[in-house]
Design a protein around this motif. Structure first.
Motif, PDB file in Angstrom:
ATOM      1  N   PRO A 140       0.841  -1.202   0.000  1.00  0.00           N
ATOM      2  CA  PRO A 140       0.000   0.000   0.000  1.00  0.00           C
ATOM      3  C   PRO A 140       0.871   1.245   0.000  1.00  0.00           C
ATOM      4  CG  PRO A 140       0.041  -0.969   2.185  1.00  0.00           C
ATOM      5  CD  PRO A 140       0.868  -1.874   1.320  1.00  0.00           C
ATOM      6  N   THR A 141       0.872   1.933  -1.116  1.00  0.00           N
ATOM      7  CA  THR A 141       1.758   3.093  -1.257  1.00  0.00           C
ATOM      8  C   THR A 141       1.036   4.244  -1.924  1.00  0.00           C
ATOM      9  OG1 THR A 141       2.439   2.353  -3.452  1.00  0.00           O
ATOM     10  CG2 THR A 141       3.833   1.660  -1.611  1.00  0.00           C
ATOM     11  N   CYS A 142       1.607   5.427  -1.734  1.00  0.00           N
ATOM     12  CA  CYS A 142       1.300   6.533  -2.632  1.00  0.00           C
ATOM     13  C   CYS A 142       2.627   7.157  -3.031  1.00  0.00           C
ATOM     14  CB  CYS A 142       0.339   7.534  -2.016  1.00  0.00           C
ATOM     15  SG  CYS A 142       0.847   8.180  -0.420  1.00  0.00           S
ATOM     16  N   THR A 143       2.607   7.773  -4.191  1.00  0.00           N
ATOM     17  CA  THR A 143       3.872   8.185  -4.810  1.00  0.00           C
ATOM     18  C   THR A 143       3.685   9.511  -5.529  1.00  0.00           C
ATOM     19  OG1 THR A 143       4.418   5.858  -5.165  1.00  0.00           O
ATOM     20  CG2 THR A 143       5.640   7.464  -6.491  1.00  0.00           C
ATOM     21  N   VAL A 144       4.748  10.317  -5.502  1.00  0.00           N
ATOM     22  CA  VAL A 144       4.733  11.545  -6.301  1.00  0.00           C
ATOM     23  C   VAL A 144       6.057  11.660  -7.042  1.00  0.00           C
ATOM     24  CG1 VAL A 144       5.523  12.940  -4.306  1.00  0.00           C
ATOM     25  CG2 VAL A 144       4.391  14.056  -6.270  1.00  0.00           C
ATOM     26  N   ARG A 145       5.969  12.100  -8.261  1.00  0.00           N
ATOM     27  CA  ARG A 145       7.171  12.422  -9.040  1.00  0.00           C
ATOM     28  C   ARG A 145       7.076  13.888  -9.414  1.00  0.00           C
ATOM     29  NH1 ARG A 145      10.683  10.378 -13.787  1.00  0.00           N
ATOM     30  NH2 ARG A 145      11.923  12.280 -13.996  1.00  0.00           N
ATOM     31  N   LYS A 146       8.149  14.639  -9.104  1.00  0.00           N
ATOM     32  CA  LYS A 146       8.198  16.045  -9.527  1.00  0.00           C
ATOM     33  C   LYS A 146       9.624  16.358  -9.934  1.00  0.00           C
ATOM     34  CE  LYS A 146       6.634  20.650  -8.509  1.00  0.00           C
ATOM     35  NZ  LYS A 146       5.971  21.561  -7.602  1.00  0.00           N
ATOM     36  N   GLY A 147       9.783  16.783 -11.163  1.00  0.00           N
ATOM     37  CA  GLY A 147      11.139  16.964 -11.683  1.00  0.00           C
ATOM     38  C   GLY A 147      11.847  15.623 -11.627  1.00  0.00           C
ATOM     39  N   ILE A 191      13.202  18.058   1.028  1.00  0.00           N
ATOM     40  CA  ILE A 191      12.510  17.606  -0.186  1.00  0.00           C
ATOM     41  C   ILE A 191      11.426  16.586   0.179  1.00  0.00           C
ATOM     42  CG2 ILE A 191      12.791  16.465  -2.429  1.00  0.00           C
ATOM     43  CD1 ILE A 191      15.662  17.567  -2.464  1.00  0.00           C
ATOM     44  N   VAL A 192      11.750  15.710   1.115  1.00  0.00           N
ATOM     45  CA  VAL A 192      10.751  14.738   1.586  1.00  0.00           C
ATOM     46  C   VAL A 192       9.527  15.479   2.111  1.00  0.00           C
ATOM     47  CG1 VAL A 192      10.258  13.014   3.366  1.00  0.00           C
ATOM     48  CG2 VAL A 192      12.410  12.913   2.103  1.00  0.00           C
ATOM     49  N   LYS A 193       9.758  16.494   2.887  1.00  0.00           N
ATOM     50  CA  LYS A 193       8.646  17.248   3.477  1.00  0.00           C
ATOM     51  C   LYS A 193       7.815  17.945   2.396  1.00  0.00           C
ATOM     52  CE  LYS A 193       7.637  20.082   7.452  1.00  0.00           C
ATOM     53  NZ  LYS A 193       8.168  20.727   8.646  1.00  0.00           N
ATOM     54  N   ARG A 194       8.510  18.567   1.474  1.00  0.00           N
ATOM     55  CA  ARG A 194       7.811  19.307   0.417  1.00  0.00           C
ATOM     56  C   ARG A 194       6.975  18.348  -0.450  1.00  0.00           C
ATOM     57  NH1 ARG A 194      12.149  21.569  -2.466  1.00  0.00           N
ATOM     58  NH2 ARG A 194      11.703  20.233  -4.268  1.00  0.00           N
ATOM     59  N   LEU A 195       7.581  17.236  -0.833  1.00  0.00           N
ATOM     60  CA  LEU A 195       6.848  16.282  -1.681  1.00  0.00           C
ATOM     61  C   LEU A 195       5.723  15.593  -0.903  1.00  0.00           C
ATOM     62  CD1 LEU A 195       9.700  14.655  -3.821  1.00  0.00           C
ATOM     63  CD2 LEU A 195       8.025  16.376  -4.520  1.00  0.00           C
ATOM     64  N   SER A 196       5.958  15.338   0.369  1.00  0.00           N
ATOM     65  CA  SER A 196       4.901  14.739   1.199  1.00  0.00           C
ATOM     66  C   SER A 196       3.684  15.654   1.251  1.00  0.00           C
ATOM     67  CB  SER A 196       5.412  14.507   2.630  1.00  0.00           C
ATOM     68  OG  SER A 196       6.443  13.551   2.639  1.00  0.00           O
ATOM     69  N   LYS A 197       3.947  16.918   1.392  1.00  0.00           N
ATOM     70  CA  LYS A 197       2.875  17.919   1.468  1.00  0.00           C
ATOM     71  C   LYS A 197       2.112  17.972   0.126  1.00  0.00           C
ATOM     72  CE  LYS A 197       2.494  22.436   3.651  1.00  0.00           C
ATOM     73  NZ  LYS A 197       3.295  23.528   4.244  1.00  0.00           N
ATOM     74  N   ASP A 198       2.892  18.017  -0.936  1.00  0.00           N
ATOM     75  CA  ASP A 198       2.326  18.031  -2.294  1.00  0.00           C
ATOM     76  C   ASP A 198       1.405  16.814  -2.489  1.00  0.00           C
ATOM     77  OD1 ASP A 198       1.856  18.167  -5.011  1.00  0.00           O
ATOM     78  OD2 ASP A 198       3.938  17.962  -5.627  1.00  0.00           O
ATOM     79  N   LEU A 199       1.932  15.661  -2.152  1.00  0.00           N
ATOM     80  CA  LEU A 199       1.202  14.414  -2.337  1.00  0.00           C
ATOM     81  C   LEU A 199      -0.038  14.328  -1.443  1.00  0.00           C
ATOM     82  CD1 LEU A 199       1.017  11.555  -3.571  1.00  0.00           C
ATOM     83  CD2 LEU A 199       2.730  10.798  -1.903  1.00  0.00           C
ATOM     84  N   GLY A 200       0.124  14.643  -0.181  1.00  0.00           N
ATOM     85  CA  GLY A 200      -0.996  14.585   0.763  1.00  0.00           C
ATOM     86  C   GLY A 200      -2.117  15.528   0.364  1.00  0.00           C
ATOM     87  N   ARG A 201      -1.729  16.731  -0.010  1.00  0.00           N
ATOM     88  CA  ARG A 201      -2.727  17.720  -0.446  1.00  0.00           C
ATOM     89  C   ARG A 201      -3.497  17.224  -1.655  1.00  0.00           C
ATOM     90  NH1 ARG A 201       0.277  23.598  -0.366  1.00  0.00           N
ATOM     91  NH2 ARG A 201      -0.064  24.042   1.845  1.00  0.00           N
ATOM     92  N   TYR A 202      -2.767  16.681  -2.604  1.00  0.00           N
ATOM     93  CA  TYR A 202      -3.412  16.212  -3.832  1.00  0.00           C
ATOM     94  C   TYR A 202      -4.398  15.081  -3.534  1.00  0.00           C
ATOM     95  CZ  TYR A 202      -4.198  14.386  -8.490  1.00  0.00           C
ATOM     96  OH  TYR A 202      -4.801  13.958  -9.652  1.00  0.00           O
ATOM     97  N   GLU A 241       1.235  13.760   7.127  1.00  0.00           N
ATOM     98  CA  GLU A 241       0.847  13.729   8.536  1.00  0.00           C
ATOM     99  C   GLU A 241       1.920  13.069   9.411  1.00  0.00           C
ATOM    100  OE1 GLU A 241      -4.038  13.688   8.140  1.00  0.00           O
ATOM    101  OE2 GLU A 241      -2.986  11.800   8.509  1.00  0.00           O
ATOM    102  N   ILE A 242       2.914  12.502   8.807  1.00  0.00           N
ATOM    103  CA  ILE A 242       4.033  11.991   9.611  1.00  0.00           C
ATOM    104  C   ILE A 242       5.340  12.501   9.019  1.00  0.00           C
ATOM    105  CG2 ILE A 242       2.820   9.918  10.393  1.00  0.00           C
ATOM    106  CD1 ILE A 242       4.455   8.310   8.449  1.00  0.00           C
ATOM    107  N   ASP A 243       6.338  12.576   9.895  1.00  0.00           N
ATOM    108  CA  ASP A 243       7.554  13.279   9.527  1.00  0.00           C
ATOM    109  C   ASP A 243       8.600  12.413   8.831  1.00  0.00           C
ATOM    110  OD1 ASP A 243       6.996  15.836  10.058  1.00  0.00           O
ATOM    111  OD2 ASP A 243       7.675  15.776  12.151  1.00  0.00           O
ATOM    112  N   ARG A 244       8.777  11.244   9.324  1.00  0.00           N
ATOM    113  CA  ARG A 244       9.932  10.486   8.853  1.00  0.00           C
ATOM    114  C   ARG A 244       9.798  10.098   7.377  1.00  0.00           C
ATOM    115  NH1 ARG A 244       9.262   4.263  10.921  1.00  0.00           N
ATOM    116  NH2 ARG A 244       7.032   4.101  10.580  1.00  0.00           N
TER     117      ARG A 244
END
Lengths: 519, 519
Positions: free
Chosen positions: B440-447, B482-493, B516-519
């Motif tokens: 069970p995953t979610c994934t984002v690719r940016k650049g 970068i993890v934080k930024r992409l996590s935010k992007d992905l979660g929001r979407y 919602e989690i940091d690590r």
């Protein structure tokens, strides 16, 4: 090809902008909508049943046995003056589009692409009619572009099933396939308007020796090849499978059950043939009676399916034929030619009542009063708005102009859309078979009066249909005023909708419109 | 079931109000429009071809033979970063709707009605995803209501042909049939996402002894039963018949050629098997290579048909696979598991590149420069607006929100829609097979950056795809920003589009969103 007014095709909003609930719903689909079975028989005459549509029983009503038509009539409303065109394609195209044949210009039967099926005449050249039938896309030569009834029903949430004869468009044109018109299931429908054989033993006319099958070989019933399954039964079995399947879907269904029966050839249905011989019918008539009873059994089987599946109360059944019974081909049936629809005159292909008046029944539980009869007239294109109204489709637009009027007020006995209305027919063609009223004609019915105009001879006939259902007394000379009024009505209508007319070969000039000559 | 924003479904005017010319034409149909072939292979990996999509040739490129893919690439543009979902149904539903899988929530493979196909997990309960697939009508439980691509193409004058695997909706739901989505021809498509057998000798898995056939028996190819015709060939022969037929129609065509190949079972294609053994491949790999070459021959046969029929210059061909090559099932192929898409990591079902990066080629004569390569990324839902743009369909509305972006600017080299764009995947499911990135995953690719978040463990992985196509170096600890930024992007979407997530069985609480989690 005819010109046609095009109406902008803008569908009504089909979804409400935002729904917060669990299911996505469309506003007009929240109410339970009825299933609809349109049961269409091919070439069935007004007398080809044990159910009398006339004021009294005829000997045909005694000979033929259609217990399920009687069963349906007991649940619904019989129409004694239901009209169609006198030929298959015009009727079917009107049914699918709501357009009168004078407008859609598919005025004779279709099959070969870009070719007229008319017989040649030494006197006149037939109109440049839409030999390729109807079509949902533009740009196809000699077609009438439409938004078809099943397409609208599909778009509005119906599961749409075609079973049997299609005959909407010529071979190798888009309209040859029922799938082109919004049907989601197609059982055995194609461009052909007839059938090579009713017999499973004959593979319904399909050849298996590698040689090409005849044009009217019935497609898609391979699993019954080589069995004793009459095509009427095979179609019914497949239709019931489709209904079983439809039941799994959470959708209302529209079953267009368009039998190949009782079109020629008059093959013997072994289930019934002997019974009718024993009743004293001749071999030809016994075979014909078997075609009729097989069709009637199909109706009963569908009604039984509804009963068994708890769908009877939520299902509308409409029974109809596409044109009058074949009465011009003495080699197929016994009896004096042109009398087999008696008391109606002539048959298929004729402007007389025998060519255009149809057995029609509508059952609509909870809406139509059981065991009722309607003597108002209606015409085949009326089914288009009627069925959409039955289905609760209130907002729709179509490429074509719709001529039909909803007969729901007749069904609910709330009004009379036939009051003051003229019905029109146009047949600027030459079918081939000959006989009374068969030829290039246009016709109008208004009130009890009916005027037939013969393009090739300029002859006009006037009948009082109420008093003279057999059209024996031409009253045109007695009532020149009525002839004139109806000629004007008819001529105006034909010109308004882009109707076509034949041309005289001798002069190259078009035959006059009915209001362009006096006699 | 998910909530969804519904857009009012209002079709643009499809007919001009009045035309005085001979033919009825629609304004946007007066220009000649291209035919479109969408050639979709099932489960084909990025390396399952002799055409290198990477910067260099791999040993797989040497082993497999796909001369027609090479031929197509020479005429068009290869895409080296074309993405799909990692599983069939999500990809196909995105393709037909333009909606991202996070939005349509058909996130795992569909087949049984109202049943999840996920394997049970002791740790989490999978999301309440749309197990019944997509559907054009409302009110069907656990479906995503759509206006499908072929429906819009049909409405805009295209003749629409489905050939091969459908897999859009669960069995016994309306979406099981391609006819439900506006296809006018359906060859062998149904609810099944696989095939019981490739072999005509096996009747493609259909039983003839009266016992029920397996769910994945291929329907509709009865005429090839008992012959030596491999299913890939049978589909191609039938597709070509449909094209012969389409040629008779004065319409552009849309052929959705969706092969069952190269899905398991890896049956031996007698035309190719020995050749690959002779080349030194193992029996399993030789059979697999045969599946690939048979598929490639089909592509060639279609291209030959276009050449022979003068349609090459007016036909767009799009080549694509629906998910990565199967690499998690050691009994089917040889080699170390999870390496068969190398240099990509893992395969079908995985969030790694091996699960989602696809071989893709577009040829568009006169528009796409021959023998070109595009290294920009795109995702499967982009085909929806792209194909409509290719078809000249400018005005359309859909029930669903379309997430895809047209890649026509990439094809014409006029712009870069991937610039600054994030691509998203959501798989709140449990496929069943195990392996790297499968879960069970979610994934984002940016650049160049790609973040994978594991719902069940909370683990996050960050890769620089440009530098590390094999996803060997997790950089998440080096780049927390970068993890934080992409996590935010992905979660929001995911929240914005109504994405779903699994629930922990122990607590009954939903797994946290990636932001919602940091690590």
């Amino acid at each position: 090809m005819k010109k046609s007014l095009l109406i902008p095709f803008v569908l009504a909003p089909m979804a409400i902008p935002s729904v917060q609930g669990k299911e996505q719903v469309r506003k007009d689909q929240t109410e339970k909508r009825p299933n609809i079975i349109f049961f269409l028989v091919d070439d069935m005459g007004w007398q080809d049943t044990s159910l009398p549509f006339w004021t009294r029983k005829t000997h045909y009503n005694e000979e033929f046995e259609t217990p399920n038509m009687e069963r349906l009539a007991a649940k619904g409303m019989m129409f004694t003056q239901a009209y169609a065109s006198s030929i298959s394609s015009p009727s079917r195209c009107s049914l699918l589009t709501g357009a009168n044949a004078a407008r859609h210009c598919v005025t004779n039967w279709t099959y070969p692409k870009n070719e007229q099926t008319d017989s040649p005449s030494s006197v006149f050249k037939v109109a440049d009619w839409n030999v390729n039938g109807i079509c949902e896309v533009p740009g196809i030569s000699h077609t009438f572009q439409v938004t078809a009834l099943p397409e609208l029903l599909k778009e509005n949430g119906y599961h749409t099933i075609h079973c049997g004869k299609a005959h909407f468009g010529a071979v190798d044109t888009p309209g040859e396939s029922p799938y082109h018109f919004g049907f989601e299931v197609n059982i055995a429908g194609h461009a052909g308007g007839g059938l090579a054989s009713y017999l499973g033993e004959d593979n319904y006319g399909n050849r298996t020796d590698g040689k090409p099958s005849p044009a009217f070989a019935v497609p898609g019933l391979e699993k019954y090849w080589g069995t004793h399954t009459f095509v009427t039964e095979a179609l019914t079995l497949e239709a019931i499978k489709a209904l079983d399947h439809a039941k799994e879907y959470n959708q209302p269904f529209f079953l267009y059950m368009a039998h190949y029966a009782i079109h020629i050839p008059i093959d013997k249905d072994a289930r019934y043939y002997q019974k009718y011989l024993d009743k004293g019918l001749s071999p030809k008539e016994a075979a014909y009676a078997g075609l009729i009873e097989g069709m009637d059994k199909s109706l009963g089987d569908l009604m039984d399916w509804l009963d068994k599946n708890g769908e009877t109360e939520n299902t509308i059944i409409i029974f109809m034929s596409d044109n009058g019974g074949l009465a011009s081909q003495p080699d197929w049936r016994d009896g004096t030619p042109y009398t087999q629809n008696s008391p109606l005159k002539s048959g298929k292909g004729s402007a007389y009542e025998g060519g255009i008046r149809e057995p029609m029944i509508v059952s609509w539980p909870g809406v139509v009063k059981p065991d009722t009869k309607c003597d108002k007239y209606m015409i085949i294109e009326d089914f288009f708005p009627t069925i959409l109204e039955m289905a609760g489709v209130k907002h729709y637009s179509t490429v074509q102009q719709v001529d039909g009027k909803s007969i729901v007020p007749l069904l609910t006995q709330a009004g009379d859309p036939s009051n003051g209305r003229s019905l029109y027919w146009n047949f600027p063609n030459n079918w081939g078979n000959t006989g009374p009223g068969i030829g290039p004609t246009c016709t109008v019915r208004k009130g009890d009066w009916k005027l037939i105009y013969y393009y090739d001879t300029g002859k006009k006939e006037l009948f009082d249909i109420k008093e003279d259902i057999g059209e024996k007394n031409d009253l045109s000379l007695q009532h020149p005023d009525i002839v004139k009024r109806l000629s004007k009505d008819l001529g105006r209508y034909l010109r308004k909708v882009g109707g076509q007319r034949p041309t005289f070969k001798a002069t190259g000039l078009p035959c006059p419109w009915p209001d362009e000559i006096d006699r």
